[in-house]
Design an enzyme around this catalytic site. Structure first.
Site, PDB file in Angstrom:
ATOM      1  CE  LYS A 106     -11.973  66.772 -22.445  1.00 25.54           C
ATOM      2  NZ  LYS A 106     -12.826  66.581 -21.115  1.00 25.54           N
ATOM      3  CG  ASP A 202     -22.370  68.022 -17.579  1.00 21.63           C
ATOM      4  OD1 ASP A 202     -23.207  68.560 -17.779  1.00 21.63           O
ATOM      5  OD2 ASP A 202     -21.332  67.959 -18.225  1.00 21.63           O
TER       6      ASP A 202
END
Length: 422
Positions: A106, A202
């Site tokens: 990432k 989330d």
């Protein structure tokens, strides 16, 4: 191409991710959990405190550790981009001089983060990933800076995510046994996060990745809220409201684990409970279809939002849609606030489906104080009849419903390019 979906949605998912943080978001939750799960510091490099015990024998982790502390982006070769979003990109990478070792990296642009005022989100995610050591959560293999980019190296999941996998199923929904399996593994992951004082905030199928062995990995923690977790051993009939004071916290597992002789002589039906029940936030965060009633109503929220999201998650897996979805994001939020929970008009086909509906109803109680899981978390959810007969302690050994095809290492090498664009 299924792996593309596994990380493409980790930055946003369906529609847009809501993130309207206020100063109160961290005002009561700035510290991490009092519970400590770090390994003791020793002089042996094989028992370094940064080692993740459940991945200690993993060849990918060993390859990373063999490079040492000088690891940087030049040690990787880029295979392809597998995801992107508003705060960065995710790449499938191969560690140089480590044949066949694939990773997900990432890459976050710190300058863009600063402009979008999302630096705190990225920092929260990095801090959380450093804490995690669990088979259903990502393992942080390495992190480093490259110019104004921050790079985080983690496990690569070749099976995509449950959102894309669901759309490949007949009628775009999972069978009850499959839904039960995925719900159980997500439940175990949430239990671990809550034990550390982390409210996930989330949960959605896009953020549940599927590993090569078919088990899940919960990902994407930039919206998470960190607080203190109150741990205790309780009787099944314990009621938080009836307690004169919350259970005293403890700091690590030792001889002082139990505070009284009464608890030391606990019977087999005692439950270990660690739930961040005191954490509060006024931020408006999440994905519209998964936003809890209290968030959609503009009120403060706490740990109960994760149990609401679990109810939406199970509903979507079983019925192929979310219960409050509207024609627009605004309509969805209105439905969450005003519309009662409904199920397909047909009667439950089996006892298992009847139990599933009862579980969903308990999780989607619009009163967060009465919502299943809000007081004792996973300890209460696990005992629901929907999970009867399932041994949560051994779920890692259960054969998954499906396992993705193995990644072709030859194909990966053919697409490999130098990772030198910084």
């Amino acid at each position: 191409m299924s792996d593309i979906f596994g990380y493409a949605n980790s930055f946003g998912g369906r529609g847009s991710k809501i993130s309207m943080s206020t100063s109160s978001d961290y005002s009561h939750s700035t510290s991490f959990s009092r519970l400590s799960f770090e390994l003791p510091t020793t002089s042996s490099p094989e028992q370094n405190p940064t080692l993740k015990p459940h991945r200690s024998s993993d060849s990918c982790f060993q390859a990373i550790r063999s490079v040492g502390k000088g690891l940087c982006f030049r040690d990787f070769s880029l295979v392809r981009q597998i995801g992107s979003g508003d705060i960065g990109r995710v790449y499938l990478c191969r560690l140089r001089n480590a044949e066949g070792r694939l990773y997900a990296m990432k890459v976050v642009d710190n300058e863009v983060l600063a402009l979008k005022k999302k630096t705190q989100r990225a920092e929260t995610e990095r801090k959380i990933m450093k804490m995690l050591d669990h088979p259903f959560l990502p393992t942080l293999y390495a992190e480093f800076e490259a110019s104004h980019f921050s790079c985080v190296v983690m496990e690569y999941c070749s099976g995509g995510d449950l959102h894309s996998l669901r759309h490949k199923q007949p009628h775009k929904r999972f069978s009850l046994p499959t839904s039960r399996f995925y719900a159980a593994e997500v439940l175990v992951a949430l239990e671990y996060l809550h034990m550390l004082g982390i409210i996930y905030r989330d949960l959605k199928p896009e953020n549940v990745l599927v590993r090569s062995d078919g088990h899940i990995m919960l990902t994407d923690f930039d919206l998470s809220l960190c607080s203190d977790s109150i741990a205790a051993v309780e009787s099944p009939d314990f009621s938080y409201e009836s307690s004169t004071s919350p259970p005293a916290p403890f700091f690590c597992i030792s001889k002082r684990l139990f505070r009284s002789k009464k608890i030391q002589s606990f019977s087999t039906n005692r439950l270990f409970v660690a739930e961040p029940v005191t954490a509060r936030s006024c931020s408006f965060v999440g994905t519209h279809e998964y936003v809890a009633h209290e968030v959609a109503s503009g009120r403060s929220h706490g740990n109960a939002v994760d149990w609401w999201a679990l109810g939406i998650f199970i509903y979507e897996m079983i019925y192929g849609r979310t219960p409050f979805a509207g024609a627009s994001n605004e309509a969805t939020l209105r439905n969450i606030v005003k519309k009662p929970l409904t199920f397909p008009t047909y009667a439950p086909a089996t006892t298992s489906e009847m139990h599933a509906r009862d579980l969903i109803s308990g999780l989607l109680n619009k009163d967060p104080n009465r919502r299943l899981g809000s007081k004792r978390g996973a300890a209460d959810v696990k005992t629901h009849p929907f999970f009867k007969g399932l041994n949560f302690a051994l779920i890692r050994s259960v054969t998954p419903p499906t396992a993705p095809p193995c990644q072709s290492q030859r194909g990966a090498r053919q697409q490999t390019a130098p990772f030198d664009y910084f």
